[in-house]
Design an enzyme around this catalytic site. Structure first.
Site, PDB file in Angstrom:
ATOM      1  N   LYS A 121      57.628  34.629  -9.562  1.00 16.22           N
ATOM      2  CA  LYS A 121      57.359  33.711  -8.453  1.00 16.22           C
ATOM      3  C   LYS A 121      58.580  32.889  -8.056  1.00 16.22           C
ATOM      4  O   LYS A 121      58.704  32.505  -6.902  1.00 16.22           O
ATOM      5  CB  LYS A 121      56.177  32.810  -8.790  1.00 16.22           C
ATOM      6  CG  LYS A 121      54.897  33.613  -8.831  1.00 16.22           C
ATOM      7  CD  LYS A 121      53.677  32.751  -8.753  1.00 16.22           C
ATOM      8  CE  LYS A 121      52.466  33.678  -8.723  1.00 16.22           C
ATOM      9  NZ  LYS A 121      51.224  33.008  -8.502  1.00 16.22           N
ATOM     10  N   GLU A 215      49.862  24.092  -9.537  1.00 12.49           N
ATOM     11  CA  GLU A 215      50.166  24.204  -8.117  1.00 12.49           C
ATOM     12  C   GLU A 215      49.501  23.099  -7.330  1.00 12.49           C
ATOM     13  O   GLU A 215      48.500  22.536  -7.751  1.00 12.49           O
ATOM     14  CB  GLU A 215      49.653  25.552  -7.568  1.00 12.49           C
ATOM     15  CG  GLU A 215      50.512  26.715  -7.975  1.00 12.49           C
ATOM     16  CD  GLU A 215      49.971  28.044  -7.491  1.00 12.49           C
ATOM     17  OE1 GLU A 215      48.945  28.046  -6.780  1.00 12.49           O
ATOM     18  OE2 GLU A 215      50.584  29.065  -7.825  1.00 12.49           O
ATOM     19  N   ARG A 317      50.885  45.897  -4.719  1.00 18.49           N
ATOM     20  CA  ARG A 317      49.917  46.937  -5.064  1.00 18.49           C
ATOM     21  C   ARG A 317      48.975  47.125  -3.890  1.00 18.49           C
ATOM     22  O   ARG A 317      49.003  46.361  -2.944  1.00 18.49           O
ATOM     23  CB  ARG A 317      49.103  46.496  -6.278  1.00 18.49           C
ATOM     24  CG  ARG A 317      48.428  45.160  -6.024  1.00 18.49           C
ATOM     25  CD  ARG A 317      47.525  44.770  -7.161  1.00 18.49           C
ATOM     26  NE  ARG A 317      47.148  43.374  -7.128  1.00 18.49           N
ATOM     27  CZ  ARG A 317      46.097  42.894  -6.491  1.00 18.49           C
ATOM     28  NH1 ARG A 317      45.320  43.690  -5.803  1.00 18.49           N
ATOM     29  NH2 ARG A 317      45.817  41.611  -6.517  1.00 18.49           N
TER      30      ARG A 317
END
Lengths: 472, 216
Positions: A121, A215, A317
């Site tokens: 990240k 977060e 993905r």
């Protein structure tokens, strides 16, 4: 080696395994499925037995064991591995091992370097910022130290106070988790430590990794995605439009996905919705070009009520909701786009064969995730036996399920109680909504658990939320 | 109350158990030199650190994994036709006839004597953090239970819920579940011994210790 000479190891289970098998058949490819003892009754086992050729099914001890998958691939003569989603889909070490071992296999997904770059990240955010793309503030990597965690949380509270947010809020989540599991909200820094410890212990028990992410929780937002597709050249990424995944469970798992992401033609937004969609698409493609993205992937965005987008993360993905983008996409005017088949085809090395100008969109797609759970009780999963499952066939409906409709099915307790994905197409939002409700009203879904209590599902929740799709 | 003499007699009448040794994972099987009728031994040593008789090896990704007898007993069948082939996980390899040991007989009898707290649902179970600490530090018998205390964390599909104890007060005498393994609904998790029955239970233990003859 030509595409049709490949044999694909389907390294996943359930509905995605079935869809990979179907895509392989479409492309004329042989395949091999794996299953564990708990999954013996799953539809992917059945379809592998029915449609598979020589060595098309093997029982393994675990889907999480890379050695098992490699051993089966070698025994069955597989030349490529499709990881599906979850399990090894975003594990660059697995992708690297697959492509670098003595008997090399093609990993059907981005190359391991791309997965590594975007899976980190810090890297993703650094890359985003270097291209002028806004990102969500928070800890850029898993935190293992309580003091450090508190410091990050403190700084996030301060940041939100400076932004004039009245009720600042921090999200604590298990780094190895996903799909909305192991997430808690903290409103008060004094309570942070106890929540942090709880999540850390949970993560250690469930994932054997006590890393925790911290977060900023942005409330009142829409969750949008951009579907990117790019062949192995990595030079010409295209997008297959946007999706809106804002209707979620209390645990922040997606329940309804809609393509496109907003519908300014029928709904009024407090911002220039068409411009936001253009911006996130352009930002996503710019990043894909920069890293040489070379398979399918999804850029996840949050859009605030005033129409500001922030990049959340990149999923390297195929995603569950790929079908809802495919249902509205046309390539050179042709229907029947299959993003999983495209993923396999370009994954095996074929050029994409068309450009952005060849891709158009028509109508609105809605995907419902049918799940055995209790939405009135914090979406608690329901475990038991499904013994009635059916729906009328419609030209505008596609059902993806591993649950047999002619046999009773015991929901395994190992995995989430997802039963099916229903994808509905309408020429516009109103028609899509109408058909969605019609589908839910005619669906038969019955069962009972050990105690004789009837099956609980989210059908009513889905129906209740159909009215507000794409509204912000 | 149950009749321990009768129970012991029943077990003595059929003191065997069939154990099927299966492939723990996929791989190519090579059997060790074991014949039908041969005696094998299970793990031994204070911490069961000495492995049992080697039955087979299974090779996967160039790693050989030895498969040992998990209990002592007699080899009933070796599935030799699998020699050199690639097998699936869970494939039966060897069947053993195992003569019950003193500890196993004791466990069977205790299961009848103790108060069993059973799993309400198929799930994975963990002791609640406070209980877990005690169990790890000084063993399960150091934990005294009372109605309503937080005892377990029940985990299904990665969702966790607390599970309180209900039943008579007492100490945890036996633990029947394994870390990270699923327990079916209705299966016992722990056996609880109320304080007033402690002497009775100790009697049972003593009887089995003296009456049960270990056989090779």
């Amino acid at each position: 080696m030509q595409t049709k000479d490949h044999k694909v190891l389907v390294a996943n289970r359930g509905e995605i395994a079935i869809r990979i098998v179907q895509a392989c058949r479409k492309l004329g490819l042989a395949f091999t499925c794996v299953y564990t003892a708990e999954d013996a009754a799953s539809g992917h086992v059945r379809i592998a037995r029915e449609l598979g050729g020589d060595k098309s099914l093997c029982r393994v001890s675990s889907y999480h064991d890379a050695n098992e998958l490699m051993a089966v691939a070698d025994d069955a003569g597989a030349t490529a591995v499709h990881p599906g989603y979850g399990f090894f889909a975003e594990d660059y070490r697995f992708a690297r091992r697959v492509s670098q071992r003595d008997r090399k296999l093609i990993f059907i997904g981005p190359s391991w370097r791309v997965i590594r770059e975007l899976g980190d990240k810090i890297n993703t955010k650094r890359l985003a910022r270097s291209l002028g793309v806004p990102t969500v503030p928070g800890s850029d990597r898993p935190i293992y130290d309580e003091m450090e965690a508190e410091k990050v949380a403190q700084s996030l509270f301060e940041f939100q106070e400076q932004q004039g947010i009245r009720k600042p809020l921090v999200l604590v989540k298990a780094s190895a988790g996903g799909g909305g599991m192991g997430i808690e909200e903290v409103y008060d820094i004094d309570l942070f430590r106890s929540v942090y410890r709880r999540i850390r212990n949970y993560a250690l028990r469930q994932f054997k990794d006590e890393g925790v992410l911290i977060e900023q929780r942005i409330r009142d937002f829409n969750h949008l995605e951009v579907q990117v597709v790019s062949d192995r050249s990595g030079r010409n990424p295209v997008h297959f439009g946007t999706r809106n995944c804002s209707i979620q469970s209390t645990g922040l798992q997606k329940r309804v996905e809609i393509a496109p992401g907003f519908d300014p033609s029928s709904i009024e937004y407090g911002f220039d919705a068409a411009q936001v969609l253009r911006d996130i698409t352009n930002h996503s493609l710019a990043m894909a070009r920069k890293v040489g993205y070379d398979n399918v992937g999804t850029w996840e965005w949050i859009v605030t009520r005033d129409g500001r987008p922030f990049l959340m993360e990149v999923n390297t993905r195929i995603q569950v909701e790929n079908g809802v983008s495919a249902t509205i996409a046309r390539v050179r005017g042709q229907k029947g786009v299959d993003l999983i088949a495209e993923q396999i085809r370009i994954g095996l090395g074929e050029p994409l064969g068309y450009g952005q100008e060849d891709i158009t969109f028509e109508g609105v797609g809605v995907e419902y995730r049918l799940i055995a759970e209790d939405p009135d009780n914090r979406f608690t999963p329901w475990v038991g036996r499904v013994d009635g499952f059916g729906w009328p066939e419609r030209p505008w409906l596609a059902m993806h399920t591993h649950v047999p409709s002619d046999d009773p099915y015991d929901i395994p307790t190992e995995f989430d109680p997802n039963l099916a994905l229903a994808i509905i197409w309408g020429k516009d939002l109103a028609e899509a909504r109408e058909r969605g409700v019609e589908f839910l009203d005619t669906l038969v879904l019955e069962g009972a658990n050990n105690a004789g209590e009837p099956l609980r599902s989210n059908v009513r929740f889905l129906r209740d939320n159909t009215g507000r799709i794409l509204k912000f | 109350m149950f009749d321990i003499t009768q129970l012991l007699d029943e077990i003595k009448a059929s003191p065997y158990e069939e154990i099927v040794v299966t492939a723990p994972h996929t791989g190519v099987v090579t059997f060790a030199d074991v014949r039908e009728g041969a005696r094998v031994i299970g793990p031994s040593g204070t911490w069961k650190e000495k492995k049992g008789t080697l039955l087979a090896t299974i090779e996967r990704e160039r790693n050989q994994k030895p498969i040992h007898a998990v209990e002592k007993g007699e080899v009933k069948e070796v599935l030799r036709h699998l020699e050199g082939t690639f097998v699936e996980a869970g494939t039966p390899l060897v069947r053993l006839r195992h003569f019950l040991s003193r500890d196993e007989v004791l466990a069977i009898i205790l299961k009848k004597a103790l108060h069993l707290f059973v799993a309400p649902e198929r799930a994975k179970y963990y002791f609640a953090p406070d209980v877990d600490k005690k169990v790890k530090a000084s063993g399960p018998r150091s934990v005294s239970l009372h109605e309503g205390m937080d005892l377990f964390i029940m985990s299904r599909m990665k969702r966790e819920a607390g599970l309180a104890y209900s039943g008579p007060s007492g100490v945890i005498y036996a633990v029947y579940f394994q870390h990270n393994e699923n327990v079916d609904a209705g299966q016992p998790l722990i056996g609880v011994c109320p304080p007033d029955q402690l002497s009775l239970i100790e009697d049972v233990v003593a009887r089995v210790q003296t009456e049960w003859e270990e056989r090779e």
